[in-house]
Structure formats: C-alpha cells, structure tokens
Design a protein around this motif. Structure first.
Motif, PDB file in Angstrom:
ATOM      1  N   LYS A  25       0.822  -1.226   0.000  1.00 13.72           N
ATOM      2  CA  LYS A  25       0.000   0.000   0.000  1.00 13.72           C
ATOM      3  C   LYS A  25       0.848   1.265   0.000  1.00 13.72           C
ATOM      4  O   LYS A  25       0.314   2.364  -0.201  1.00 13.72           O
ATOM      5  CB  LYS A  25      -0.888   0.036   1.253  1.00 13.72           C
ATOM      6  CG  LYS A  25      -2.067  -0.903   1.203  1.00 13.72           C
ATOM      7  CD  LYS A  25      -2.899  -0.711   2.463  1.00 13.72           C
ATOM      8  CE  LYS A  25      -4.138  -1.578   2.447  1.00 13.72           C
ATOM      9  NZ  LYS A  25      -4.874  -1.488   3.720  1.00 13.72           N
ATOM     10  N   ARG A  61       1.358   7.220   3.847  1.00 16.15           N
ATOM     11  CA  ARG A  61      -0.110   7.144   3.949  1.00 16.15           C
ATOM     12  C   ARG A  61      -0.626   8.014   5.088  1.00 16.15           C
ATOM     13  O   ARG A  61      -1.706   8.583   5.006  1.00 16.15           O
ATOM     14  CB  ARG A  61      -0.548   5.681   4.049  1.00 16.15           C
ATOM     15  CG  ARG A  61      -0.416   4.989   2.674  1.00 16.15           C
ATOM     16  CD  ARG A  61      -0.828   3.549   2.688  1.00 16.15           C
ATOM     17  NE  ARG A  61       0.096   2.730   3.430  1.00 16.15           N
ATOM     18  CZ  ARG A  61      -0.219   1.997   4.498  1.00 16.15           C
ATOM     19  NH1 ARG A  61      -1.450   1.979   4.954  1.00 16.15           N
ATOM     20  NH2 ARG A  61       0.692   1.272   5.119  1.00 16.15           N
ATOM     21  N   ASN A 118      -6.877   2.902   4.465  1.00 18.42           N
ATOM     22  CA  ASN A 118      -7.799   2.991   3.325  1.00 18.42           C
ATOM     23  C   ASN A 118      -7.191   3.737   2.137  1.00 18.42           C
ATOM     24  O   ASN A 118      -7.894   4.363   1.347  1.00 18.42           O
ATOM     25  CB  ASN A 118      -9.103   3.659   3.749  1.00 18.42           C
ATOM     26  CG  ASN A 118      -9.933   2.764   4.647  1.00 18.42           C
ATOM     27  OD1 ASN A 118      -9.424   1.781   5.158  1.00 18.42           O
ATOM     28  ND2 ASN A 118     -11.182   3.105   4.833  1.00 18.42           N
ATOM     29  N   LEU A 119      -5.879   3.701   2.050  1.00 16.29           N
ATOM     30  CA  LEU A 119      -5.165   4.378   0.957  1.00 16.29           C
ATOM     31  C   LEU A 119      -4.188   3.397   0.325  1.00 16.29           C
ATOM     32  O   LEU A 119      -3.601   2.565   1.009  1.00 16.29           O
ATOM     33  CB  LEU A 119      -4.360   5.558   1.524  1.00 16.29           C
ATOM     34  CG  LEU A 119      -5.156   6.715   2.122  1.00 16.29           C
ATOM     35  CD1 LEU A 119      -4.263   7.573   3.019  1.00 16.29           C
ATOM     36  CD2 LEU A 119      -5.764   7.569   0.997  1.00 16.29           C
ATOM     37  N   ILE A 120      -4.038   3.521  -1.000  1.00 19.95           N
ATOM     38  CA  ILE A 120      -2.949   2.798  -1.682  1.00 19.95           C
ATOM     39  C   ILE A 120      -2.160   3.832  -2.478  1.00 19.95           C
ATOM     40  O   ILE A 120      -2.741   4.577  -3.286  1.00 19.95           O
ATOM     41  CB  ILE A 120      -3.467   1.734  -2.678  1.00 19.95           C
ATOM     42  CG1 ILE A 120      -4.380   0.715  -1.995  1.00 19.95           C
ATOM     43  CG2 ILE A 120      -2.289   1.019  -3.366  1.00 19.95           C
ATOM     44  CD1 ILE A 120      -5.070  -0.252  -2.984  1.00 19.95           C
ATOM     45  N   VAL A 176     -14.833   6.424  -4.946  1.00 18.99           N
ATOM     46  CA  VAL A 176     -13.384   6.192  -4.873  1.00 18.99           C
ATOM     47  C   VAL A 176     -12.720   7.488  -5.333  1.00 18.99           C
ATOM     48  O   VAL A 176     -13.051   8.009  -6.399  1.00 18.99           O
ATOM     49  CB  VAL A 176     -12.964   5.023  -5.801  1.00 18.99           C
ATOM     50  CG1 VAL A 176     -11.448   4.955  -5.936  1.00 18.99           C
ATOM     51  CG2 VAL A 176     -13.507   3.701  -5.289  1.00 18.99           C
ATOM     52  N   TRP A 236      -2.488   8.237  -5.606  1.00 23.19           N
ATOM     53  CA  TRP A 236      -3.107   7.337  -4.628  1.00 23.19           C
ATOM     54  C   TRP A 236      -4.604   7.163  -4.906  1.00 23.19           C
ATOM     55  O   TRP A 236      -5.202   7.960  -5.626  1.00 23.19           O
ATOM     56  CB  TRP A 236      -2.899   7.832  -3.198  1.00 23.19           C
ATOM     57  CG  TRP A 236      -3.579   9.110  -2.807  1.00 23.19           C
ATOM     58  CD1 TRP A 236      -4.816   9.256  -2.261  1.00 23.19           C
ATOM     59  CD2 TRP A 236      -3.045  10.442  -2.897  1.00 23.19           C
ATOM     60  NE1 TRP A 236      -5.087  10.580  -2.011  1.00 23.19           N
ATOM     61  CE2 TRP A 236      -4.003  11.329  -2.389  1.00 23.19           C
ATOM     62  CE3 TRP A 236      -1.832  10.968  -3.364  1.00 23.19           C
ATOM     63  CZ2 TRP A 236      -3.814  12.713  -2.337  1.00 23.19           C
ATOM     64  CZ3 TRP A 236      -1.634  12.351  -3.313  1.00 23.19           C
ATOM     65  CH2 TRP A 236      -2.609  13.198  -2.800  1.00 23.19           C
ATOM     66  N   GLU A 259     -12.652   0.208   3.093  1.00 21.21           N
ATOM     67  CA  GLU A 259     -11.776  -0.946   3.325  1.00 21.21           C
ATOM     68  C   GLU A 259     -11.974  -2.045   2.277  1.00 21.21           C
ATOM     69  O   GLU A 259     -11.025  -2.570   1.709  1.00 21.21           O
ATOM     70  CB  GLU A 259     -12.094  -1.470   4.726  1.00 21.21           C
ATOM     71  CG  GLU A 259     -11.076  -2.424   5.265  1.00 21.21           C
ATOM     72  CD  GLU A 259     -11.480  -2.901   6.661  1.00 21.21           C
ATOM     73  OE1 GLU A 259     -12.095  -2.116   7.426  1.00 21.21           O
ATOM     74  OE2 GLU A 259     -11.196  -4.069   6.956  1.00 21.21           O
ATOM     75  N   ILE A 287     -10.622  -0.923  -1.103  1.00 16.99           N
ATOM     76  CA  ILE A 287      -9.149  -0.896  -1.070  1.00 16.99           C
ATOM     77  C   ILE A 287      -8.607  -2.320  -1.161  1.00 16.99           C
ATOM     78  O   ILE A 287      -7.660  -2.603  -1.906  1.00 16.99           O
ATOM     79  CB  ILE A 287      -8.644  -0.180   0.212  1.00 16.99           C
ATOM     80  CG1 ILE A 287      -8.848   1.336   0.081  1.00 16.99           C
ATOM     81  CG2 ILE A 287      -7.189  -0.528   0.533  1.00 16.99           C
ATOM     82  CD1 ILE A 287      -7.949   2.049  -0.923  1.00 16.99           C
ATOM     83  N   LEU A 323      -6.182  -3.490  -4.036  1.00 12.64           N
ATOM     84  CA  LEU A 323      -4.843  -3.963  -3.642  1.00 12.64           C
ATOM     85  C   LEU A 323      -4.492  -5.273  -4.344  1.00 12.64           C
ATOM     86  O   LEU A 323      -3.334  -5.523  -4.665  1.00 12.64           O
ATOM     87  CB  LEU A 323      -4.785  -4.125  -2.116  1.00 12.64           C
ATOM     88  CG  LEU A 323      -3.394  -4.363  -1.516  1.00 12.64           C
ATOM     89  CD1 LEU A 323      -2.466  -3.190  -1.790  1.00 12.64           C
ATOM     90  CD2 LEU A 323      -3.501  -4.608  -0.011  1.00 12.64           C
TER      91      LEU A 323
END
Ligand code: PLP
Length: 374
Positions: A63, A69, A88-90, A221, A239, A244, A247, A251
């Motif tokens: 991530k 993040r 909750n971030l990539i 999103v 990003w 969740e 994500i 992911l």
C-alpha cells in the motif's frame, strides 16, 4: 495463433502524442499536460536523502509506507471535507495507475462506464482495458458535467461513472450542488463514482468539492496524485482513497501489477504533502495570470471560450481548420476531438508554459484566426 486481445486492439495511442510529433522542435508547445515548474526542493531532497541512506532500496509495503499514507491522510484532513485513514489508501504509480485500479477492481466484462466527453483520454482507454463498455456523456454548454445527464446514462449495466473536477481538457470546476448530486446518484443507483481530483488545488474561482464528502454509501473512490499539485509528473506518485473492502480489491490488482509505488518517489511525496504549501499557491497564481491573458486574447479574436475556473487548460470554440492553421504556424494545441466526439469544434490550450511563449502564441492564433475567416 498468437493474436492480440480485443480489449487492447480497441485502444489507440493518444492523439495528443501525434500532435507533438507532427510539430517541429521549435514549436511553442501549448499542448502540454504538466506544470512548467520544478518539483519543490524539499521534496527532491527527501528522495535524495532516502536514496543515500539506503531507505529506498527495497520494496515498501504494497500500500505504500505508513509514513506516506499518514501524510496523505493528514492532507485530506487539512484540505478536504472528508477523512481517510492510512489503511484505506494505496500509493500508486501516479493518478493513472489509481484510475486503472479503480476500473479493474469494479468493472466486469461489458459493464458500462459513464464519463465526460470531452474528457481525459485515459477514461475511455482504461475502461476498454478493463473489458468495460465506454459511455461518454456530452457536457453542458459551460463545459461542466451535468449530473442529470449522468443519471440518464446509467442503466442496469453501469458499473461506474467518472467525475473530474477541475477537469482536463476543459478547466471546468463542478459546483458543490453538482458534487452532492453525483454523491446522491452513486448512493441511489448503487453505482461507483470515481472522482478524479488530480487538479484539486488548481482552482481560481470557488472551491474544490468532492462527492466523497457527501456520499452516504461507500460508493465513491477518490483518485489523486502529486503530479500536478507539486509538479511531480515524472515521479509517478498518486493514490486511491476508498472504503476498506474497495481498497482490499484494488490492492489485489496493485499487488500483482505494481507491487508498490516507487520507493524514492514515496519519500518525495511524503515531504511534498507535509511540507510548506506556498509553492502551490505561487504556481496557481501564475496559472491564473496566464489564463486571464489568454481569455483576453480569445475575446479579442472573437473566439468563444467558457471561463476555465481551474487546472491549466482553456477550451475555446474554434472555426473549422483553425487547429491546423495554428499548428502549421508552429504552435501546438490539441484538437478537441482528441478528447471525445463532443470535443469537435474546440481546441485544448494548455497554459503550463511561460507568459512570453503565451503572448507569442496569441499572435500566431490571431493570424490563424484571420486566415481561416477569410
Ligand atoms: C484528469 C487527469 N487525471 C489523471 C491524470 C494522470 O496523472 P498522473 O500523471 O498522476 O498519472 C491526468 C494527467 O494528465 C489528468 O489530466
């Protein structure tokens, strides 16, 4: 027999590149999609130090580093009316990969994706690459995207719609009311809204709003990047922000196609996002000044151009043959149809170039306008 996939066969190389290649080396380039400012020194230095200390040698977490993040999460708390926790971030390879993840994770074969026309060239291409069916929607006269037109385009087959404000190629900024409507549509139709916010800081009038602030479901999103805000297009750092479960699905794609965003770029981005922000204000002030000069020039020539309220593009209506006349005289502008069928009759003019070049280009545009009107 070795063959190419139908999905990829349907995608062509962006028309923008073709225009660049057609223009000579001495051309004035108003076709460019990146700020003409350096990456802030503190961001560069953070990457240099990370490289020298050996911190950027290895894969990071898929991530992205927790520090990055956390910096993105703090940025959302500082700049936006919504919060996203670090989990909750990539971190992605630019906004481009973020868009790709959002579409790959949510679009099934032949499902529809609704997006603005004219709109950023990747929306159609990435929809096709994901196996989806592109559904472009014409803009309003002021070049904003009408939520009612989006709602009308949504069918049982629609997986997602894309909103982009401030927008490429138009410079249009959606109102808060529109963003509330997009959030309502995402909630009520249970369809995903992908909000492309890469130009969020480049706004001259009004404020940037995100459907993420208003949605009651997790059907939004957010796609963002350091590329435009910090003039970091070469670093490839963006990003996605989402719930969740979304994500987790994105992911799965990111882990296999990218593993992680470039480690040195992650260090630079963390510094850019959490360091002083005055470099952004200075850049935005310069863009606004250039926009005003361009708009005065278009008005003088009698070209109708909705006032762009953000990004660094203007999209005047131009007479037939105008773009070629301008190009022949050594100024690169992008024909509106490169951004979709409804872009025909327009040209995208980027003002990510200095005032001197802009003034020279305006002289050329004046000559070209006279030539096509004769
Ligand atoms: C509207 C929009 N979204 C996304 C991107 C992709 O940005 P990046 O360079 O971060 O991949 C661009 C780049 O031009 C853009 O204009």
């Amino acid at each position: 027999m070795t063959d190419f996939s139908d999905r990829v066969e349907q995608v062509s190389i962006s028309g923008i590149r073709e225009v660049f290649e057609a223009a000579g080396e001495d051309a004035i380039n108003l076709g460019i999609g990146q700020p003409d400012f350096p990456t802030p020194e503190h961001a560069r230095q953070a990457a240099v130090e990370a490289i020298e200390d050996g911190q950027a040698d290895a894969y990071t977490s898929n991530k992205g580093t927790l520090d990055l993040r956390e910096a993105i999460s703090a940025k959302h708390d500082r700049d936006n009316d919504f919060s996203v926790p670090p989990e909750n971030l990539i971190a992605t390879a630019g906004g481009s990969e973020a868009l790709h993840l959002a579409l790959e994770a949510h679009v099934d074969l032949a499902e529809e994706v609704v997006y603005p026309d004219p709109g950023f060239v990747s929306y159609e291409a990435l929809t096709r690459i994901a196996g989806g069916d592109p559904k472009p929607v014409a803009l309003r006269e002021d070049l904003t995207l009408d939520p009612a037109a989006v709602e009308e385009a949504i069918t049982d087959e629609t997986a997602a719609f894309i909103v982009n404000s401030p927008a490429n190629p138009t410079g249009a900024v959606q109102s808060e009311e529109d963003m509330k409507e997009f959030a309502r549509i995402a909630d009520e139709h249970d369809v995903l809204c992908i909000s492309d916010e890469v130009y969020e800081h480049i706004v001259f009038e009004g404020d940037h709003h995100s459907p993420m602030s208003y949605a009651e479901s997790d059907n939004v999103v957010v796609v963002n990047a350091c590329s435009k805000t910090y003039s970091m297009t070469g670093w490839r750092l963006g990003w996605v922000a989402a719930s969740e479960r979304r994500i987790e699905r994105m992911l799965r794609v990111h882990q296999y196609v990218q593993a992680c965003a470039s480690a040195p770029a992650q260090f630079a981005a963390e510094a850019a996002l959490s360091g002083p922000q005055d470099c952004v204000d200075e850049m935005v002030a310069a863009f606004e000044e250039r926009r005003d000069v361009l708009l005065d020039g278009f008005a003088d020539m009698g070209l109708d151009c909705p006032t762009p309220q953000g990004a660094f593009y203007a999209m005047p209506k131009v007479p037939e043959g105008w773009t070629d006349e301008v190009l022949d005289r050594g100024v690169v502008v992008v024909p509106g149809e490169a951004f979709g069928d409804h872009g025909e009759g327009y040209a995208r003019i980027s003002y990510a170039t200095d005032m001197e070049q802009i003034e020279k280009a305006l002289d050329v545009m004046r000559e070209a306008t006279n030539a096509v009107r004769q």
